[in-house]
Enzyme design. Structure first.
Site, PDB file in Angstrom:
ATOM      1  N   ASP A   1      -5.729   8.017  -4.509  1.00  0.00           N
ATOM      2  CA  ASP A   1      -6.084   9.360  -4.048  1.00  0.00           C
ATOM      3  C   ASP A   1      -6.924   9.286  -2.764  1.00  0.00           C
ATOM      4  O   ASP A   1      -6.624   9.953  -1.757  1.00  0.00           O
ATOM      5  CB  ASP A   1      -6.874  10.031  -5.183  1.00  0.00           C
ATOM      6  CG  ASP A   1      -6.888  11.536  -5.088  1.00  0.00           C
ATOM      7  OD1 ASP A   1      -6.681  12.062  -3.987  1.00  0.00           O
ATOM      8  OD2 ASP A   1      -7.109  12.181  -6.117  1.00  0.00           O
TER       9      ASP A   1
ATOM     10  N   ASN B   1      -6.466  13.255  -9.777  1.00  0.00           N
ATOM     11  CA  ASN B   1      -7.148  13.726 -10.980  1.00  0.00           C
ATOM     12  C   ASN B   1      -6.941  15.231 -11.044  1.00  0.00           C
ATOM     13  O   ASN B   1      -6.439  15.835 -10.093  1.00  0.00           O
ATOM     14  CB  ASN B   1      -8.626  13.338 -10.989  1.00  0.00           C
ATOM     15  CG  ASN B   1      -9.354  13.855  -9.780  1.00  0.00           C
ATOM     16  OD1 ASN B   1      -9.354  15.063  -9.517  1.00  0.00           O
ATOM     17  ND2 ASN B   1      -9.948  12.962  -9.021  1.00  0.00           N
TER      18      ASN B   1
ATOM     19  N   ASP C   1       0.868  -1.185   0.000  1.00  0.00           N
ATOM     20  CA  ASP C   1       0.000   0.000   0.000  1.00  0.00           C
ATOM     21  C   ASP C   1       0.907   1.238   0.000  1.00  0.00           C
ATOM     22  O   ASP C   1       1.794   1.357   0.850  1.00  0.00           O
ATOM     23  CB  ASP C   1      -0.856  -0.052   1.279  1.00  0.00           C
ATOM     24  CG  ASP C   1      -1.905   1.044   1.320  1.00  0.00           C
ATOM     25  OD1 ASP C   1      -1.607   2.200   0.932  1.00  0.00           O
ATOM     26  OD2 ASP C   1      -3.028   0.752   1.757  1.00  0.00           O
TER      27      ASP C   1
ATOM     28  N   THR D   1      -3.434   2.950 -13.985  1.00  0.00           N
ATOM     29  CA  THR D   1      -3.862   1.559 -14.212  1.00  0.00           C
ATOM     30  C   THR D   1      -5.111   1.171 -13.414  1.00  0.00           C
ATOM     31  O   THR D   1      -5.515   0.005 -13.428  1.00  0.00           O
ATOM     32  CB  THR D   1      -2.741   0.553 -13.870  1.00  0.00           C
ATOM     33  OG1 THR D   1      -2.498   0.596 -12.455  1.00  0.00           O
ATOM     34  CG2 THR D   1      -1.466   0.870 -14.628  1.00  0.00           C
ATOM     35  N   GLY D   2      -5.714   2.128 -12.718  1.00  0.00           N
ATOM     36  CA  GLY D   2      -6.944   1.848 -11.979  1.00  0.00           C
ATOM     37  C   GLY D   2      -8.135   2.392 -12.754  1.00  0.00           C
ATOM     38  O   GLY D   2      -8.430   1.965 -13.865  1.00  0.00           O
ATOM     39  N   VAL D   3      -8.758   3.397 -12.170  1.00  0.00           N
ATOM     40  CA  VAL D   3      -9.935   4.024 -12.789  1.00  0.00           C
ATOM     41  C   VAL D   3      -9.620   4.535 -14.199  1.00  0.00           C
ATOM     42  O   VAL D   3     -10.489   4.514 -15.083  1.00  0.00           O
ATOM     43  CB  VAL D   3     -10.419   5.192 -11.900  1.00  0.00           C
ATOM     44  CG1 VAL D   3     -11.568   5.943 -12.547  1.00  0.00           C
ATOM     45  CG2 VAL D   3     -10.854   4.668 -10.543  1.00  0.00           C
TER      46      VAL D   3
ATOM     47  N   GLY E   1      -9.419   5.178  -5.216  1.00  0.00           N
ATOM     48  CA  GLY E   1      -8.138   4.495  -5.405  1.00  0.00           C
ATOM     49  C   GLY E   1      -7.040   5.060  -4.527  1.00  0.00           C
ATOM     50  O   GLY E   1      -7.235   5.282  -3.329  1.00  0.00           O
TER      51      GLY E   1
HETATM   52  P1  ADP Z   1      -5.743   6.130 -11.823  1.00  0.00           P
HETATM   53  O1  ADP Z   1      -6.959   7.018 -11.691  1.00  0.00           O
HETATM   54  O2  ADP Z   1      -4.485   6.885 -12.188  1.00  0.00           O
HETATM   55  O3  ADP Z   1      -5.981   4.934 -12.678  1.00  0.00           O
HETATM   56  P2  ADP Z   1      -6.113   4.628  -9.303  1.00  0.00           P
HETATM   57  O4  ADP Z   1      -5.865   5.178  -7.945  1.00  0.00           O
HETATM   58  O5  ADP Z   1      -7.524   4.308  -9.687  1.00  0.00           O
HETATM   59  O6  ADP Z   1      -5.420   5.668 -10.316  1.00  0.00           O
HETATM   60  O7  ADP Z   1      -5.257   3.296  -9.486  1.00  0.00           O
HETATM   61  C1  ADP Z   1      -3.887   3.248  -9.809  1.00  0.00           C
HETATM   62  C2  ADP Z   1      -3.303   1.917  -9.371  1.00  0.00           C
HETATM   63  O8  ADP Z   1      -3.073   1.931  -7.966  1.00  0.00           O
HETATM   64  C3  ADP Z   1      -4.188   0.687  -9.621  1.00  0.00           C
HETATM   65  O9  ADP Z   1      -3.346  -0.353 -10.132  1.00  0.00           O
HETATM   66  C4  ADP Z   1      -4.731   0.337  -8.240  1.00  0.00           C
HETATM   67  O10 ADP Z   1      -4.928  -1.063  -8.104  1.00  0.00           O
HETATM   68  C5  ADP Z   1      -3.595   0.770  -7.353  1.00  0.00           C
HETATM   69  N1  ADP Z   1      -3.949   1.145  -5.962  1.00  0.00           N
HETATM   70  C6  ADP Z   1      -5.164   1.449  -5.428  1.00  0.00           C
HETATM   71  N2  ADP Z   1      -5.042   1.764  -4.121  1.00  0.00           N
HETATM   72  C7  ADP Z   1      -3.709   1.670  -3.815  1.00  0.00           C
HETATM   73  C8  ADP Z   1      -2.925   1.864  -2.624  1.00  0.00           C
HETATM   74  N3  ADP Z   1      -3.492   2.219  -1.476  1.00  0.00           N
HETATM   75  N4  ADP Z   1      -1.583   1.677  -2.718  1.00  0.00           N
HETATM   76  C9  ADP Z   1      -0.993   1.331  -3.872  1.00  0.00           C
HETATM   77  N5  ADP Z   1      -1.666   1.126  -5.023  1.00  0.00           N
HETATM   78  C10 ADP Z   1      -3.008   1.288  -4.990  1.00  0.00           C
END
Ligand code: ADP
Length: 170
Positions: A33, A23, A9, A122-124, A31
């Protein structure tokens, strides 16, 4: 510069600066953020609001980075950057690379020597891990910076493996 990969994390990392996959509003989201603001406390958001008002009234552009305090997090600073939303019709990898180089530039201005990145976009924002990982690794490797350690903090096994492959290929 050392590049390390860890599964974990981002909010747990004891480094000089952790990177927020923010964003452009800088006003919070899900995520990474959400986790950073939840654990770091309201001081981070207050500084983000001030930065919006004083420097980026229309939002932080994609590929750029700004630093704030890290509140209650173990890091000293949070460097917020806005990754590109993945598009199948347009190559936006230069913007993802720019996030990494702009973060390292901000880290140099702060004097941060250790920086932890999540897998930006790689998330949202929908970037496939196998495309994002080499862009991230290559941008960091090519950067001219005083940062001594870059740690990619991958949230799950799939992300960890994609970054491991990209590092082996770089
Ligand atoms: P974005 O909007 O840039 O895609 P996200 O926050 O939705 O950003 O996700 C980016 C990546 O971080 C994803 O691969 C997600 O699985 C991962 N992620 C989500 N929460 C955490 C965390 N607490 N620590 C590390 N990685 C995380």
């Amino acid at each position: 510069m050392r590049i390390e990969l860890v599964k974990g994390d981002i909010t747990d990392q004891q480094v000089d600066a952790i990177v927020n996959a923010a964003n452009s509003s800088l006003l919070g989201g899900g995520g990474v953020d959400g986790a950073i603001h939840r654990r770091g406390g309201p001081g981070i958001l207050a500084e983000c609001k001030r930065i919006r008002a004083e420097r980026w009234p229309e939002g932080l552009p994609t590929g750029r980075a700004v630093a704030t305090i890290a509140g209650r997090l173990p890091a000293k600073w949070v460097i917020h950057t806005v990754g590109p939303v993945h598009s199948r019709s347009e190559d936006r990898s230069h913007l993802l690379a720019s996030c990494h180089t702009e973060v390292l530039k901000a880290a140099d201005e702060l004097g941060a020597k250790t920086v932890a990145f999540p897998a930006i976009s790689t998330g949202v924002y929908g970037y496939p891990l196998e495309l994002a990982a080499p862009v991230a690794i290559n941008a960091v490797k090519a950067a001219e910076t005083q940062v001594e350690e870059v740690r990619f903090v991958l949230f799950d096994e799939a992300a960890y493996r994609a970054f491991e492959r990209a590092l082996a290929d770089a």
